[in-house]
Design an enzyme around this catalytic site. Structure first.
Site, PDB file in Angstrom:
ATOM      1  N   LYS A   1       0.848  -1.210   0.000  1.00 57.31           N
ATOM      2  CA  LYS A   1       0.000   0.000   0.000  1.00 57.31           C
ATOM      3  C   LYS A   1       0.870   1.242   0.000  1.00 57.31           C
ATOM      4  CE  LYS A   1       0.895   1.399   4.404  1.00 57.31           C
ATOM      5  NZ  LYS A   1       1.712   2.524   4.743  1.00 57.31           N
TER       6      LYS A   1
ATOM      7  N   ASP B   1      -2.231  -2.103  10.317  1.00 52.30           N
ATOM      8  CA  ASP B   1      -2.427  -2.037   8.860  1.00 52.30           C
ATOM      9  C   ASP B   1      -3.027  -3.320   8.278  1.00 52.30           C
ATOM     10  OD1 ASP B   1      -1.541   0.535   8.508  1.00 52.30           O
ATOM     11  OD2 ASP B   1       0.510  -0.021   7.943  1.00 52.30           O
TER      12      ASP B   1
HETATM   13  P1  ATP Z   1       4.412  -0.398   7.643  1.00 52.32           P
HETATM   14  O1  ATP Z   1       4.203   0.366   6.377  1.00 52.32           O
HETATM   15  O2  ATP Z   1       3.197  -1.195   8.083  1.00 52.32           O
HETATM   16  O3  ATP Z   1       5.032   0.416   8.742  1.00 52.32           O
HETATM   17  P2  ATP Z   1       6.859  -1.391   6.650  1.00 52.32           P
HETATM   18  O4  ATP Z   1       6.700  -1.579   5.185  1.00 52.32           O
HETATM   19  O5  ATP Z   1       7.513  -0.120   7.078  1.00 52.32           O
HETATM   20  O6  ATP Z   1       5.455  -1.541   7.332  1.00 52.32           O
HETATM   21  P3  ATP Z   1       7.640  -4.125   7.008  1.00 52.32           P
HETATM   22  O7  ATP Z   1       8.171  -4.469   5.650  1.00 52.32           O
HETATM   23  O8  ATP Z   1       6.309  -4.612   7.347  1.00 52.32           O
HETATM   24  O9  ATP Z   1       7.719  -2.556   7.255  1.00 52.32           O
HETATM   25  O10 ATP Z   1       8.728  -4.685   8.030  1.00 52.32           O
HETATM   26  C1  ATP Z   1       9.043  -4.128   9.280  1.00 52.32           C
HETATM   27  C2  ATP Z   1       9.809  -5.165  10.121  1.00 52.32           C
HETATM   28  O11 ATP Z   1       8.908  -6.241  10.456  1.00 52.32           O
HETATM   29  C3  ATP Z   1      10.962  -5.828   9.397  1.00 52.32           C
HETATM   30  O12 ATP Z   1      12.151  -5.189   9.705  1.00 52.32           O
HETATM   31  C4  ATP Z   1      10.944  -7.292   9.875  1.00 52.32           C
HETATM   32  O13 ATP Z   1      11.929  -7.552  10.836  1.00 52.32           O
HETATM   33  C5  ATP Z   1       9.583  -7.488  10.512  1.00 52.32           C
HETATM   34  N1  ATP Z   1       8.738  -8.492   9.808  1.00 52.32           N
HETATM   35  C6  ATP Z   1       7.950  -9.406  10.388  1.00 52.32           C
HETATM   36  N2  ATP Z   1       7.284 -10.134   9.483  1.00 52.32           N
HETATM   37  C7  ATP Z   1       7.642  -9.699   8.271  1.00 52.32           C
HETATM   38  C8  ATP Z   1       7.286 -10.060   6.950  1.00 52.32           C
HETATM   39  N3  ATP Z   1       6.424 -11.050   6.684  1.00 52.32           N
HETATM   40  N4  ATP Z   1       7.828  -9.354   5.943  1.00 52.32           N
HETATM   41  C9  ATP Z   1       8.694  -8.345   6.202  1.00 52.32           C
HETATM   42  N5  ATP Z   1       9.076  -7.964   7.429  1.00 52.32           N
HETATM   43  C10 ATP Z   1       8.561  -8.626   8.474  1.00 52.32           C
END
Ligand code: ATP
Length: 289
Positions: free
Chosen positions: A10, A137
């Site tokens: 997203k 989210d």
């Molecule tokens: P958001 O936009 O919801 O803040 P994000 O895109 O910034 O999310 P994610 O890619 O969801 O961040 O990852 C954040 C942290 O979550 C990673 O550093 C990782 O250690 C942990 N994590 C747990 N499960 C997953 C997964 N399935 N995929 C990626 N990261 C994961």
């Protein structure tokens, strides 16, 4: 038997923080949009009575820290289904820790896959309610499309789906800690709040230009991402209609009217950034293959 689900990323067309809640969480106003960058989450049955996780990308946790593990545990607990054993494989394409909800999308997809695999017949709303206990989210990632998200992100409203064809998304190398981003808001002396009402009206009436004119992210006022300035100037040089950081960053997206402009912009960005993509909006959060 196995089920594979596409888990879409997203972007936030708007994110404002209205206040800090007594429990330390934040009261948000967001316009969320699913986009065509996706992970593929495959869940299969085993007879291990365990939850085994594998991922194509090194660095993603494969233990109980992975959000798909939390999703599976909540699924079994809330539906009263016995875990006779499952294996979850994540094909990771969404940049990590990027503000694109990659982890939340995987959690949502795991719930959708488990619901199929175990024939539990949960509605989207029931899955979203379980998802809300896993991460703020996750409910949006189950519903998808264009939505307004309020409170911590779990209170969702339907909006007409925007059809946006040329979205360039870049994840700079710089890491942004979501916790530090909110702490920066909490200690800020001044916050310029965004035109949330105008954005909601534009989105509710399908006024694309009104939406693009208001695309904004309150975190840009507190988080210093030097690359953001550079990326935005490249996007503007190529004629984007709007550009903005997504979530608490560091990813930046730009929306283009013309495909050629988006392609030229992507080509230039790719010279400096490994993780740069061209995609369109999608009208769902998860898709069973
Ligand atoms: P958001 O936009 O919801 O803040 P994000 O895109 O910034 O999310 P994610 O890619 O969801 O961040 O990852 C954040 C942290 O979550 C990673 O550093 C990782 O250690 C942990 N994590 C747990 N499960 C997953 C997964 N399935 N995929 C990626 N990261 C994961």
């Amino acid at each position: 038997m196995k089920v594979t689900v596409k888990a879409y990323a997203k972007i936030n067309l708007m994110i404002d923080i209205l206040s800090t809640l007594p429990n330390g969480y934040h009261d948000l106003f967001m316009i969320m949009q699913s986009v065509g960058i996706y992970d593929r989450v495959t869940v299969s049955r085993t007879d291990s009575k365990d939850i085994e996780i594998t991922c194509t990308k090194a660095g993603v946790p494969t233990d109980e820290k992975n959000i798909v593990h939390k999703a599976a545990m909540k699924f079994f607990a809330d539906t009263g289904t016995e875990n006779t054993g499952i294996a979850i494989h994540i094909e990771k394409n969404i940049p990590q820790a990027a503000g694109l909800a990659g982890g939340s999308a995987d959690g949502a997809a795991a719930l959708v896959a488990l619901n199929e695999l175990f024939g539990t017949g949960l509605s989207q709303k029931e899955m979203a309610q379980i998802g809300g206990k896993i991460g703020a989210d996750v409910p949006f990632c189950i519903m998808g499309g264009t939505m307004a998200a309020q409170y911590t992100g779990t209170v969702l409203s339907f909006l007409p789906d925007l059809e946006i064809n040329n979205i360039v998304i870049v994840k700079p190398k710089q890491d942004v800690s979501t916790g530090e981003a909110y702490a920066a808001f909490d200690s800020a002396e001044r916050v310029r709040h965004l035109d949330t009402r105008g954005m909601l009206m534009a989105a509710a009436t399908g006024d694309e230009k009104g939406v693009f004119d208001r695309v904004d992210n309150v975190f840009e006022q507190f988080i210093d991402v030097p690359d953001r300035v550079v990326i935005k100037s490249i996007m503007r040089k190529h004629g984007c209609e709007c550009c903005c950081m997504s979530g608490s960053g560091p990813s930046v997206f730009g929306i283009f009217e013309k495909r050629e402009d988006a392609e030229r912009c992507l080509a230039e960005l790719k010279k400096s950034y490994e993780e740069a993509y061209l995609c369109s909006s999608v009208s769902k959060g998860c898709e069973v293959e």
